[in-house]
Design a protein around this motif. Structure first.
Motif, PDB file in Angstrom:
ATOM      1  N   ILE A 161       1.406  13.552  -0.816  1.00  0.00           N
ATOM      2  CA  ILE A 161       0.802  12.533  -1.711  1.00  0.00           C
ATOM      3  C   ILE A 161      -0.356  11.763  -1.005  1.00  0.00           C
ATOM      4  CG2 ILE A 161       0.991  10.075  -2.535  1.00  0.00           C
ATOM      5  CD1 ILE A 161       4.289  10.587  -2.595  1.00  0.00           C
ATOM      6  N   THR A 162      -1.431  12.045  -1.461  1.00  0.00           N
ATOM      7  CA  THR A 162      -2.705  11.541  -0.862  1.00  0.00           C
ATOM      8  C   THR A 162      -3.403  10.450  -1.590  1.00  0.00           C
ATOM      9  OG1 THR A 162      -3.260  13.957   0.111  1.00  0.00           O
ATOM     10  CG2 THR A 162      -4.878  12.418   0.284  1.00  0.00           C
ATOM     11  N   VAL A 163      -3.575   9.460  -0.747  1.00  0.00           N
ATOM     12  CA  VAL A 163      -4.050   8.261  -1.531  1.00  0.00           C
ATOM     13  C   VAL A 163      -5.657   8.185  -0.886  1.00  0.00           C
ATOM     14  CG1 VAL A 163      -4.324   5.790  -1.554  1.00  0.00           C
ATOM     15  CG2 VAL A 163      -2.059   6.877  -1.682  1.00  0.00           C
ATOM     16  N   GLY A 164      -6.724   8.189  -1.908  1.00  0.00           N
ATOM     17  CA  GLY A 164      -7.987   8.348  -1.470  1.00  0.00           C
ATOM     18  C   GLY A 164      -8.674   6.926  -0.941  1.00  0.00           C
ATOM     19  N   GLU A 165      -9.668   6.757  -0.556  1.00  0.00           N
ATOM     20  CA  GLU A 165     -10.166   5.408   0.092  1.00  0.00           C
ATOM     21  C   GLU A 165     -10.532   4.461  -1.430  1.00  0.00           C
ATOM     22  OE1 GLU A 165     -13.587   5.551   2.397  1.00  0.00           O
ATOM     23  OE2 GLU A 165     -12.938   7.210   3.454  1.00  0.00           O
ATOM     24  N   ASP A 166     -10.762   4.950  -2.322  1.00  0.00           N
ATOM     25  CA  ASP A 166     -10.799   4.381  -3.711  1.00  0.00           C
ATOM     26  C   ASP A 166      -9.455   3.980  -4.168  1.00  0.00           C
ATOM     27  OD1 ASP A 166      -9.896   6.864  -4.524  1.00  0.00           O
ATOM     28  OD2 ASP A 166     -11.778   6.875  -5.891  1.00  0.00           O
TER      29      ASP A 166
ATOM     30  N   ILE B  23      21.849   9.596 -15.869  1.00  0.00           N
ATOM     31  CA  ILE B  23      20.767   9.496 -15.113  1.00  0.00           C
ATOM     32  C   ILE B  23      20.468  10.992 -15.046  1.00  0.00           C
ATOM     33  CG2 ILE B  23      20.664   9.129 -12.511  1.00  0.00           C
ATOM     34  CD1 ILE B  23      22.970   7.369 -12.538  1.00  0.00           C
ATOM     35  N   VAL B  24      19.100  10.896 -15.429  1.00  0.00           N
ATOM     36  CA  VAL B  24      18.458  12.581 -15.217  1.00  0.00           C
ATOM     37  C   VAL B  24      18.301  12.946 -13.849  1.00  0.00           C
ATOM     38  CG1 VAL B  24      17.336  12.109 -17.424  1.00  0.00           C
ATOM     39  CG2 VAL B  24      16.324  11.562 -15.365  1.00  0.00           C
ATOM     40  N   GLN B  25      17.965  14.388 -13.646  1.00  0.00           N
ATOM     41  CA  GLN B  25      17.465  14.871 -12.277  1.00  0.00           C
ATOM     42  C   GLN B  25      16.505  14.038 -11.864  1.00  0.00           C
ATOM     43  OE1 GLN B  25      16.377  18.901 -12.511  1.00  0.00           O
ATOM     44  NE2 GLN B  25      15.409  18.755 -10.630  1.00  0.00           N
ATOM     45  N   GLY B  26      16.838  13.526 -10.476  1.00  0.00           N
ATOM     46  CA  GLY B  26      15.824  12.735  -9.842  1.00  0.00           C
ATOM     47  C   GLY B  26      14.936  13.896  -9.110  1.00  0.00           C
ATOM     48  N   TRP B  27      14.013  13.246  -8.148  1.00  0.00           N
ATOM     49  CA  TRP B  27      12.937  14.055  -7.466  1.00  0.00           C
ATOM     50  C   TRP B  27      12.647  13.214  -6.160  1.00  0.00           C
ATOM     51  CZ3 TRP B  27      12.153  18.910  -7.950  1.00  0.00           C
ATOM     52  CH2 TRP B  27      11.200  19.510  -7.087  1.00  0.00           C
ATOM     53  N   PHE B  28      12.656  14.180  -5.066  1.00  0.00           N
ATOM     54  CA  PHE B  28      12.272  13.465  -3.793  1.00  0.00           C
ATOM     55  C   PHE B  28      11.004  14.349  -3.393  1.00  0.00           C
ATOM     56  CE2 PHE B  28      11.837  14.074   0.760  1.00  0.00           C
ATOM     57  CZ  PHE B  28      12.431  12.696   1.233  1.00  0.00           C
ATOM     58  N   THR B  29       9.893  13.319  -3.186  1.00  0.00           N
ATOM     59  CA  THR B  29       8.506  13.764  -2.819  1.00  0.00           C
ATOM     60  C   THR B  29       8.269  13.473  -1.252  1.00  0.00           C
ATOM     61  OG1 THR B  29       7.926  13.373  -5.228  1.00  0.00           O
ATOM     62  CG2 THR B  29       5.881  13.449  -3.526  1.00  0.00           C
TER      63      THR B  29
ATOM     64  N   THR C 292       0.811  -1.277   0.072  1.00  0.00           N
ATOM     65  CA  THR C 292       0.038  -0.149   0.189  1.00  0.00           C
ATOM     66  C   THR C 292       0.742   1.444   0.029  1.00  0.00           C
ATOM     67  OG1 THR C 292      -0.106   0.079   2.294  1.00  0.00           O
ATOM     68  CG2 THR C 292      -1.843  -1.135   1.313  1.00  0.00           C
ATOM     69  N   SER C 293       2.052   1.143  -0.643  1.00  0.00           N
ATOM     70  CA  SER C 293       3.017   2.483  -0.423  1.00  0.00           C
ATOM     71  C   SER C 293       2.489   3.535  -1.355  1.00  0.00           C
ATOM     72  CB  SER C 293       4.431   1.773  -0.867  1.00  0.00           C
ATOM     73  OG  SER C 293       4.736   1.899  -2.012  1.00  0.00           O
ATOM     74  N   ARG C 294       3.013   4.612  -0.644  1.00  0.00           N
ATOM     75  CA  ARG C 294       2.725   5.816  -1.666  1.00  0.00           C
ATOM     76  C   ARG C 294       3.605   5.944  -3.001  1.00  0.00           C
ATOM     77  NH1 ARG C 294       2.979   7.777   3.506  1.00  0.00           N
ATOM     78  NH2 ARG C 294       1.076   8.585   4.190  1.00  0.00           N
ATOM     79  N   THR C 295       4.931   5.140  -2.537  1.00  0.00           N
ATOM     80  CA  THR C 295       5.982   5.259  -3.822  1.00  0.00           C
ATOM     81  C   THR C 295       5.185   4.531  -4.767  1.00  0.00           C
ATOM     82  OG1 THR C 295       7.861   5.043  -2.023  1.00  0.00           O
ATOM     83  CG2 THR C 295       8.438   4.730  -4.243  1.00  0.00           C
ATOM     84  N   GLY C 296       5.072   3.267  -4.503  1.00  0.00           N
ATOM     85  CA  GLY C 296       4.425   2.426  -5.647  1.00  0.00           C
ATOM     86  C   GLY C 296       3.192   3.147  -6.676  1.00  0.00           C
ATOM     87  N   ARG C 297       2.317   3.740  -5.844  1.00  0.00           N
ATOM     88  CA  ARG C 297       1.176   4.327  -6.373  1.00  0.00           C
ATOM     89  C   ARG C 297       1.880   5.561  -7.124  1.00  0.00           C
ATOM     90  NH1 ARG C 297      -3.971   2.935  -3.646  1.00  0.00           N
ATOM     91  NH2 ARG C 297      -3.336   1.403  -2.062  1.00  0.00           N
ATOM     92  N   LEU C 298       2.647   6.473  -6.651  1.00  0.00           N
ATOM     93  CA  LEU C 298       3.272   7.426  -7.463  1.00  0.00           C
ATOM     94  C   LEU C 298       3.930   6.695  -8.489  1.00  0.00           C
ATOM     95  CD1 LEU C 298       4.013  10.386  -7.478  1.00  0.00           C
ATOM     96  CD2 LEU C 298       6.067   9.625  -6.338  1.00  0.00           C
TER      97      LEU C 298
ATOM     98  N   ALA D 296       2.085  21.919  -6.298  1.00  0.00           N
ATOM     99  CA  ALA D 296       3.683  22.289  -6.521  1.00  0.00           C
ATOM    100  C   ALA D 296       4.297  20.810  -6.958  1.00  0.00           C
ATOM    101  CB  ALA D 296       4.170  22.701  -5.403  1.00  0.00           C
ATOM    102  N   THR D 297       3.987  19.819  -6.191  1.00  0.00           N
ATOM    103  CA  THR D 297       4.475  18.512  -6.180  1.00  0.00           C
ATOM    104  C   THR D 297       4.172  17.920  -7.771  1.00  0.00           C
ATOM    105  OG1 THR D 297       4.803  17.949  -3.948  1.00  0.00           O
ATOM    106  CG2 THR D 297       4.632  16.289  -5.468  1.00  0.00           C
ATOM    107  N   ALA D 298       3.014  18.057  -8.010  1.00  0.00           N
ATOM    108  CA  ALA D 298       2.314  17.600  -9.343  1.00  0.00           C
ATOM    109  C   ALA D 298       3.137  18.116 -10.513  1.00  0.00           C
ATOM    110  CB  ALA D 298       0.931  17.728  -9.575  1.00  0.00           C
ATOM    111  N   GLU D 299       3.396  19.699 -10.458  1.00  0.00           N
ATOM    112  CA  GLU D 299       4.092  20.184 -11.521  1.00  0.00           C
ATOM    113  C   GLU D 299       5.486  19.951 -11.674  1.00  0.00           C
ATOM    114  OE1 GLU D 299       5.091  24.913 -12.452  1.00  0.00           O
ATOM    115  OE2 GLU D 299       3.517  24.599 -11.100  1.00  0.00           O
TER     116      GLU D 299
END
Length: 184
Positions: free
Chosen positions: A145-150, A134-140, A14-20, A158-161
């Motif tokens: 990151i919000t995961v809805g009940e669904d 190796i392109v510029q990485g990103w830390f979130t 249920t990780s945010r990383t995987g969902r991202l 700002a993160t999405a952009e």
């Protein structure tokens, strides 16, 4: 377009990383790339920890890396480094498994104290594996990151952009990376 292997190095289902990553996969697919998801946690623990490079699941993962033009690698940051399951997989791959590949490293974590983990922990390993670019990485931050009940994913604006720009730069770099001919 390019074939992208999208590797989630999170040990959690249920990780945010995987969902991202799955969210970003959609963006890459919309840009015309073929995206192959790989969740390291789905590989057999006995093969990862054995270590058993001849295990069919590990051999298949190595084959996916070999076929990819680019690799998107995402990991949660634990104790200022990438996840242990990702480390276990990278250790089992051939030494130069990333030769000729464009790589985008991404990380998630609970604190900005870990923002440099991409550059100080993950990037050197990816470089040692022969990545062409190796392109510029990103830390979130987890809080962005919000995961809805669904199961739906919402990113702070700002993160999405920022992530959109990073993924688009990766996509452009993929177009500039020569595809190496497969040995025969």
């Amino acid at each position: 377009m390019a074939t992208v292997l999208s590797v989630s190095g999170s040990p959690s289902a249920t990780s945010r990383t995987g969902r991202l990553l799955r969210h970003l996969d959609q963006r890459l697919t919309a840009q015309g790339h073929v995206v192959i998801p790989l969740d390291v946690r789905a590989l057999p623990a006995e093969a990862l920890l054995g270590p058993d490079v001849r295990h069919p699941a590990i051999a298949r993962a190595a084959e996916l890396f070999a076929r990819a033009d680019g690799v998107l690698i995402g990991t949660p940051i634990y104790k200022a480094s990438y996840s242990g399951v990702l480390k276990a997989l990278l250790d089992l791959l051939p030494q130069y498994a990333l030769t000729g590949k464009t790589v985008l490293p991404l990380a998630t974590g609970g604190s900005t104290a870990h923002v440099l983990a991409i550059d100080y922990a993950l990037r050197p390993v990816l470089n040692s594996m022969g990545a062409a670019h190796i392109v510029q990485g990103w830390f979130t931050l987890d809080k962005d990151i919000t995961v809805g009940e669904d199961g739906s994913l919402t990113l702070a604006p700002a993160t999405a952009e920022a992530l959109g720009q990073v993924v688009d730069q990766f996509s452009v770099a993929l177009g500039r990376t020569p595809v190496l001919a497969a040995a025969g």
